[in-house]
Scaffold this motif. Structure first.
Motif, PDB file in Angstrom:
ATOM      1  N   SER A  82       0.802  -1.234   0.000  1.00  0.00           N
ATOM      2  CA  SER A  82       0.000   0.000   0.000  1.00  0.00           C
ATOM      3  C   SER A  82       0.826   1.271   0.000  1.00  0.00           C
ATOM      4  O   SER A  82       0.296   2.358  -0.222  1.00  0.00           O
ATOM      5  CB  SER A  82      -0.960  -0.001   1.186  1.00  0.00           C
ATOM      6  OG  SER A  82      -1.797  -1.126   1.106  1.00  0.00           O
ATOM      7  N   GLN A  83       2.111   1.177   0.299  1.00  0.00           N
ATOM      8  CA  GLN A  83       2.905   2.398   0.299  1.00  0.00           C
ATOM      9  C   GLN A  83       3.578   2.689  -1.046  1.00  0.00           C
ATOM     10  O   GLN A  83       4.269   3.687  -1.191  1.00  0.00           O
ATOM     11  CB  GLN A  83       3.915   2.380   1.450  1.00  0.00           C
ATOM     12  CG  GLN A  83       3.203   2.754   2.762  1.00  0.00           C
ATOM     13  CD  GLN A  83       4.053   2.602   3.986  1.00  0.00           C
ATOM     14  OE1 GLN A  83       4.942   1.768   4.026  1.00  0.00           O
ATOM     15  NE2 GLN A  83       3.775   3.411   5.002  1.00  0.00           N
ATOM     16  N   SER A 116      11.026  -3.749   5.871  1.00  0.00           N
ATOM     17  CA  SER A 116      10.593  -3.487   7.247  1.00  0.00           C
ATOM     18  C   SER A 116       9.344  -2.612   7.340  1.00  0.00           C
ATOM     19  O   SER A 116       9.005  -2.110   8.385  1.00  0.00           O
ATOM     20  CB  SER A 116      11.732  -2.811   8.006  1.00  0.00           C
ATOM     21  OG  SER A 116      12.061  -1.615   7.327  1.00  0.00           O
ATOM     22  N   THR A 117       8.661  -2.400   6.223  1.00  0.00           N
ATOM     23  CA  THR A 117       7.562  -1.444   6.259  1.00  0.00           C
ATOM     24  C   THR A 117       6.186  -2.111   6.182  1.00  0.00           C
ATOM     25  O   THR A 117       5.187  -1.445   5.922  1.00  0.00           O
ATOM     26  CB  THR A 117       7.682  -0.458   5.079  1.00  0.00           C
ATOM     27  OG1 THR A 117       7.747  -1.212   3.880  1.00  0.00           O
ATOM     28  CG2 THR A 117       8.917   0.406   5.201  1.00  0.00           C
ATOM     29  N   VAL A 118       6.122  -3.417   6.409  1.00  0.00           N
ATOM     30  CA  VAL A 118       4.864  -4.133   6.225  1.00  0.00           C
ATOM     31  C   VAL A 118       3.740  -3.576   7.094  1.00  0.00           C
ATOM     32  O   VAL A 118       2.648  -3.275   6.605  1.00  0.00           O
ATOM     33  CB  VAL A 118       5.057  -5.651   6.489  1.00  0.00           C
ATOM     34  CG1 VAL A 118       3.732  -6.372   6.489  1.00  0.00           C
ATOM     35  CG2 VAL A 118       5.972  -6.243   5.428  1.00  0.00           C
ATOM     36  N   GLY A 119       4.012  -3.406   8.396  1.00  0.00           N
ATOM     37  CA  GLY A 119       2.981  -2.918   9.317  1.00  0.00           C
ATOM     38  C   GLY A 119       2.455  -1.548   8.897  1.00  0.00           C
ATOM     39  O   GLY A 119       1.244  -1.307   8.887  1.00  0.00           O
ATOM     40  N   GLY A 120       3.368  -0.652   8.544  1.00  0.00           N
ATOM     41  CA  GLY A 120       2.976   0.698   8.118  1.00  0.00           C
ATOM     42  C   GLY A 120       2.141   0.659   6.847  1.00  0.00           C
ATOM     43  O   GLY A 120       1.160   1.397   6.699  1.00  0.00           O
ATOM     44  N   ALA A 121       2.535  -0.233   5.931  1.00  0.00           N
ATOM     45  CA  ALA A 121       1.803  -0.344   4.662  1.00  0.00           C
ATOM     46  C   ALA A 121       0.385  -0.863   4.900  1.00  0.00           C
ATOM     47  O   ALA A 121      -0.575  -0.375   4.302  1.00  0.00           O
ATOM     48  CB  ALA A 121       2.550  -1.278   3.708  1.00  0.00           C
ATOM     49  N   ILE A 122       0.256  -1.840   5.809  1.00  0.00           N
ATOM     50  CA  ILE A 122      -1.075  -2.399   6.092  1.00  0.00           C
ATOM     51  C   ILE A 122      -1.988  -1.310   6.659  1.00  0.00           C
ATOM     52  O   ILE A 122      -3.126  -1.124   6.209  1.00  0.00           O
ATOM     53  CB  ILE A 122      -0.960  -3.589   7.077  1.00  0.00           C
ATOM     54  CG1 ILE A 122      -0.296  -4.771   6.368  1.00  0.00           C
ATOM     55  CG2 ILE A 122      -2.325  -3.978   7.630  1.00  0.00           C
ATOM     56  CD1 ILE A 122       0.125  -5.909   7.281  1.00  0.00           C
ATOM     57  N   SER A 161      -3.433  -5.258  -5.578  1.00  0.00           N
ATOM     58  CA  SER A 161      -2.625  -4.357  -4.741  1.00  0.00           C
ATOM     59  C   SER A 161      -2.164  -3.128  -5.509  1.00  0.00           C
ATOM     60  O   SER A 161      -2.350  -3.030  -6.713  1.00  0.00           O
ATOM     61  CB  SER A 161      -1.400  -5.097  -4.231  1.00  0.00           C
ATOM     62  OG  SER A 161      -0.445  -5.190  -5.279  1.00  0.00           O
ATOM     63  N   ARG A 162      -1.515  -2.230  -4.795  1.00  0.00           N
ATOM     64  CA  ARG A 162      -0.932  -1.057  -5.434  1.00  0.00           C
ATOM     65  C   ARG A 162       0.296  -1.424  -6.289  1.00  0.00           C
ATOM     66  O   ARG A 162       0.872  -0.561  -6.927  1.00  0.00           O
ATOM     67  CB  ARG A 162      -0.553  -0.019  -4.373  1.00  0.00           C
ATOM     68  CG  ARG A 162      -1.680   0.958  -4.070  1.00  0.00           C
ATOM     69  CD  ARG A 162      -1.246   1.910  -2.965  1.00  0.00           C
ATOM     70  NE  ARG A 162      -2.167   3.036  -2.837  1.00  0.00           N
ATOM     71  CZ  ARG A 162      -1.928   4.254  -3.325  1.00  0.00           C
ATOM     72  NH1 ARG A 162      -0.796   4.504  -3.963  1.00  0.00           N
ATOM     73  NH2 ARG A 162      -2.796   5.221  -3.157  1.00  0.00           N
ATOM     74  N   ALA A 163       0.672  -2.711  -6.299  1.00  0.00           N
ATOM     75  CA  ALA A 163       1.751  -3.119  -7.207  1.00  0.00           C
ATOM     76  C   ALA A 163       1.249  -3.213  -8.649  1.00  0.00           C
ATOM     77  O   ALA A 163       2.035  -3.252  -9.585  1.00  0.00           O
ATOM     78  CB  ALA A 163       2.338  -4.460  -6.762  1.00  0.00           C
ATOM     79  N   ALA A 177      -6.529   2.496   6.062  1.00  0.00           N
ATOM     80  CA  ALA A 177      -7.032   3.873   6.152  1.00  0.00           C
ATOM     81  C   ALA A 177      -7.471   4.369   4.770  1.00  0.00           C
ATOM     82  O   ALA A 177      -8.530   4.992   4.626  1.00  0.00           O
ATOM     83  CB  ALA A 177      -5.954   4.780   6.741  1.00  0.00           C
ATOM     84  N   GLU A 178      -6.668   4.070   3.754  1.00  0.00           N
ATOM     85  CA  GLU A 178      -7.027   4.490   2.392  1.00  0.00           C
ATOM     86  C   GLU A 178      -8.339   3.829   1.949  1.00  0.00           C
ATOM     87  O   GLU A 178      -9.204   4.473   1.342  1.00  0.00           O
ATOM     88  CB  GLU A 178      -5.906   4.108   1.405  1.00  0.00           C
ATOM     89  CG  GLU A 178      -6.221   4.565  -0.009  1.00  0.00           C
ATOM     90  CD  GLU A 178      -5.311   3.967  -1.082  1.00  0.00           C
ATOM     91  OE1 GLU A 178      -4.221   3.489  -0.756  1.00  0.00           O
ATOM     92  OE2 GLU A 178      -5.732   3.995  -2.251  1.00  0.00           O
ATOM     93  N   SER A 179      -8.483   2.554   2.281  1.00  0.00           N
ATOM     94  CA  SER A 179      -9.701   1.829   1.905  1.00  0.00           C
ATOM     95  C   SER A 179     -10.930   2.456   2.555  1.00  0.00           C
ATOM     96  O   SER A 179     -11.962   2.655   1.902  1.00  0.00           O
ATOM     97  CB  SER A 179      -9.596   0.360   2.322  1.00  0.00           C
ATOM     98  OG  SER A 179      -8.459  -0.233   1.734  1.00  0.00           O
ATOM     99  N   TRP A 180     -10.835   2.773   3.841  1.00  0.00           N
ATOM    100  CA  TRP A 180     -11.963   3.392   4.552  1.00  0.00           C
ATOM    101  C   TRP A 180     -12.322   4.738   3.925  1.00  0.00           C
ATOM    102  O   TRP A 180     -13.484   5.062   3.737  1.00  0.00           O
ATOM    103  CB  TRP A 180     -11.613   3.588   6.033  1.00  0.00           C
ATOM    104  CG  TRP A 180     -11.602   2.310   6.823  1.00  0.00           C
ATOM    105  CD1 TRP A 180     -12.135   1.102   6.448  1.00  0.00           C
ATOM    106  CD2 TRP A 180     -11.044   2.111   8.116  1.00  0.00           C
ATOM    107  NE1 TRP A 180     -11.926   0.163   7.443  1.00  0.00           N
ATOM    108  CE2 TRP A 180     -11.265   0.759   8.479  1.00  0.00           C
ATOM    109  CE3 TRP A 180     -10.372   2.936   9.029  1.00  0.00           C
ATOM    110  CZ2 TRP A 180     -10.855   0.221   9.699  1.00  0.00           C
ATOM    111  CZ3 TRP A 180      -9.965   2.402  10.247  1.00  0.00           C
ATOM    112  CH2 TRP A 180     -10.191   1.059  10.579  1.00  0.00           C
ATOM    113  N   GLN A 181     -11.288   5.509   3.609  1.00  0.00           N
ATOM    114  CA  GLN A 181     -11.513   6.811   2.970  1.00  0.00           C
ATOM    115  C   GLN A 181     -12.264   6.647   1.653  1.00  0.00           C
ATOM    116  O   GLN A 181     -13.053   7.501   1.260  1.00  0.00           O
ATOM    117  CB  GLN A 181     -10.173   7.512   2.680  1.00  0.00           C
ATOM    118  CG  GLN A 181      -9.550   8.224   3.867  1.00  0.00           C
ATOM    119  CD  GLN A 181     -10.426   9.375   4.374  1.00  0.00           C
ATOM    120  OE1 GLN A 181     -10.999  10.109   3.590  1.00  0.00           O
ATOM    121  NE2 GLN A 181     -10.534   9.507   5.691  1.00  0.00           N
ATOM    122  N   ALA A 182     -11.992   5.551   0.964  1.00  0.00           N
ATOM    123  CA  ALA A 182     -12.599   5.323  -0.348  1.00  0.00           C
ATOM    124  C   ALA A 182     -13.969   4.646  -0.236  1.00  0.00           C
ATOM    125  O   ALA A 182     -14.561   4.288  -1.248  1.00  0.00           O
ATOM    126  CB  ALA A 182     -11.666   4.480  -1.209  1.00  0.00           C
ATOM    127  N   GLY A 183     -14.454   4.428   0.993  1.00  0.00           N
ATOM    128  CA  GLY A 183     -15.792   3.868   1.166  1.00  0.00           C
ATOM    129  C   GLY A 183     -15.845   2.364   1.316  1.00  0.00           C
ATOM    130  O   GLY A 183     -16.922   1.774   1.365  1.00  0.00           O
TER     131      GLY A 183
END
Ligand SMILES: [Zn+2]
Length: 435
Positions: free
Chosen positions: A64-65, A92-98, A313-315, A103-109
């Motif tokens: 997601s990042q 090392s960014t897995v937790g932050g990406a999740i 995913s964002r990939a 949060a992005e998903s909630w914002q998008a409804g």
């Protein structure tokens, strides 16, 4: 949310039923009552459509990042090489990406997510996104993959510890990754485990013609990739399998989500349609980005099968907006009703992830709630109060069948278990929605 709250809306969609000019009362995470007109004390949300929450049936939040998708223009295996490289570069960014992805998903409804998790994640990455008060809703599928005997048994252990772990607030599932990466024996073991504990299962299948070639003949770009990674073994794909063989195996899981299915043939589609516990998950913008041939989702709908929608995913996708997927589909298929699209982007995904409520029970309840003017379904209500609020491009909206996902319409609110996630509320009196 203990107290109930009523909202008056121009349009409401619950259980795929469209209502106009009604008041809906929600409380304790459930829909309590629906009544015609503008009830006293109801907050007027104005000229909007309030629809049962959107469901993203397939994503991988660990990416997601990524600011932009990994280029999908070359061969599919070139994209896989780049994804693996990207994962190595950001270990090392897995937790932050999740958290960012939720949060992005909630914002998008989006109110419910089918998430594929690999390694390096912790339960709190899902349960403590904003606060523990705001629940993550979805299924976390532990991905398993591997082709060698050692790897297969190690991955079975991983799946077992995932599904038996007792983090009560997370719904768990298993995801054997894909035929080219996951030994048939590991897929079989995953299905057995899903049966044992009654969990859903998700698997990528029939995504590319290269995958079909590998399964049928043991040749092509996947063989090159596996050879390059030192994983190729002459016995691996000697059985001349087809997607239908996998479908028949996956049909034994309590519920299974077949991801992509871009190249499923008529026989496979007919089989899928005959299995109410199986859902095909179509990821429209990702499918388009890879330039695949026409996706068979309309044929499966015609045959009476279940089709849900995912962002992937964002990939491979610019964002995680399920709403944007539905707008994309609406633009591409002008003759398909937007309520049909909503059904795929909401009800179908919810049933695939959470299971089907008994149709009779639900039907009786819904009729009771709607037919009786002031009926209360009270404590027995099983309709969750998860909603997406859509503001039409032109107000007032005259025909939701044509306008729900028209260009310019947008998500202006998200309600999760009765709580306003977007916009976040400063007090309990209701959202500030500009008219
Ligand atoms: Zn995927």
């Amino acid at each position: 949310m203990n107290d109930s709250q009523s909202y008056h809306v121009e349009w409401l969609v619950i259980q795929d039923q469209l209502h106009s000019n009604v008041t809906v009362r929600i409380g304790d995470g459930r829909v309590i009552e629906i009544q015609p007109g503008h009830a006293a004390n109801a907050i007027d949300l104005g000229s909007v459509a309030m629809v049962q929450g959107l469901v993203n049936a397939h994503t991988h939040l660990e990416f997601s990042q990524l600011r932009q998708p990994i280029p999908t223009t070359g061969r599919f295996t070139d994209w896989i090489r780049k994804v693996v490289q990207s994962r190595r570069e950001n270990p090392s960014t897995v937790g932050g990406a999740i958290r960012a992805g939720i949060a992005e998903s909630w914002q998008a409804g989006t109110t419910l997510i089918g998430e594929i998790a690999t390694i390096g994640w912790r339960p709190q990455d899902y349960t403590e996104v904003i606060s523990t008060e705001v629940p993550f809703q979805g299924v976390v599928f532990q991905e398993v993959l591997g082709l060698s005997p050692e790897r297969v048994s190690q991955q079975q252990q991983l799946a077992r510890s995932h599904v038996t772990d007792s983090h009560a607030s997370l719904s768990r599932g298993i995801s054997p990754h894909a035929p080219y990466s996951t030994h048939w024996d590991l897929v079989t073991a995953a299905v057995a485990m899903a049966q044992q504990i009654g969990s859903p299962l998700a698997m990528h299948l029939a995504e590319t013609t290269a995958e079909l070639e590998l399964l049928a003949l043991g040749t092509g770009e996947f063989r090159e990739l596996l050879t390059e990674w030192g994983l190729w073994h002459a016995d691996l794909f000697g059985e001349s399998r087809q997607p239908i063989d996998y479908l028949k195996l996956l049909a034994q899981a309590p519920r299974s989500l077949i991801i992509h299915g871009n190249y499923l043939d008529e026989e496979s589609l007919q089989f899928l349609a005959s299995q109410p516990q199986m859902t095909l998950v179509y990821c429209p913008r990702t499918h388009a980005a890879f330039g695949h041939t026409e996706h068979p989702w309309q044929r499966l709908v015609e045959l009476g099968g279940q089709v849900a929608i995912g962002t992937d995913s964002r990939a491979s996708n610019p964002d995680l907006s399920l709403f944007a997927e539905l707008q994309f589909l609406a633009a591409r298929h002008p003759r398909v009703s937007h309520l049909q699209l909503l059904k795929m982007g909401s009800t179908a995904g919810r049933q695939a992830l959470n299971g089907r409520q008994s149709p009779d029970h639900l039907q009786a309840q819904t009729e009771h709630a709607l037919v009786t003017e002031r009926a209360s379904v009270g404590e027995t209500s099983i309709i969750p109060s998860d909603f997406t609020i859509i503001r039409p491009a032109t107000s007032p909206m005259r025909d939701p069948h044509q306008e729900l996902f028209a260009p310019g319409s947008q998500v202006c609110g998200t309600i999760l278990q009765g709580n306003w996630i977007k916009p976040m509320l400063a007090n309990a009196n209701g959202p500030e929605i500009d008219r």
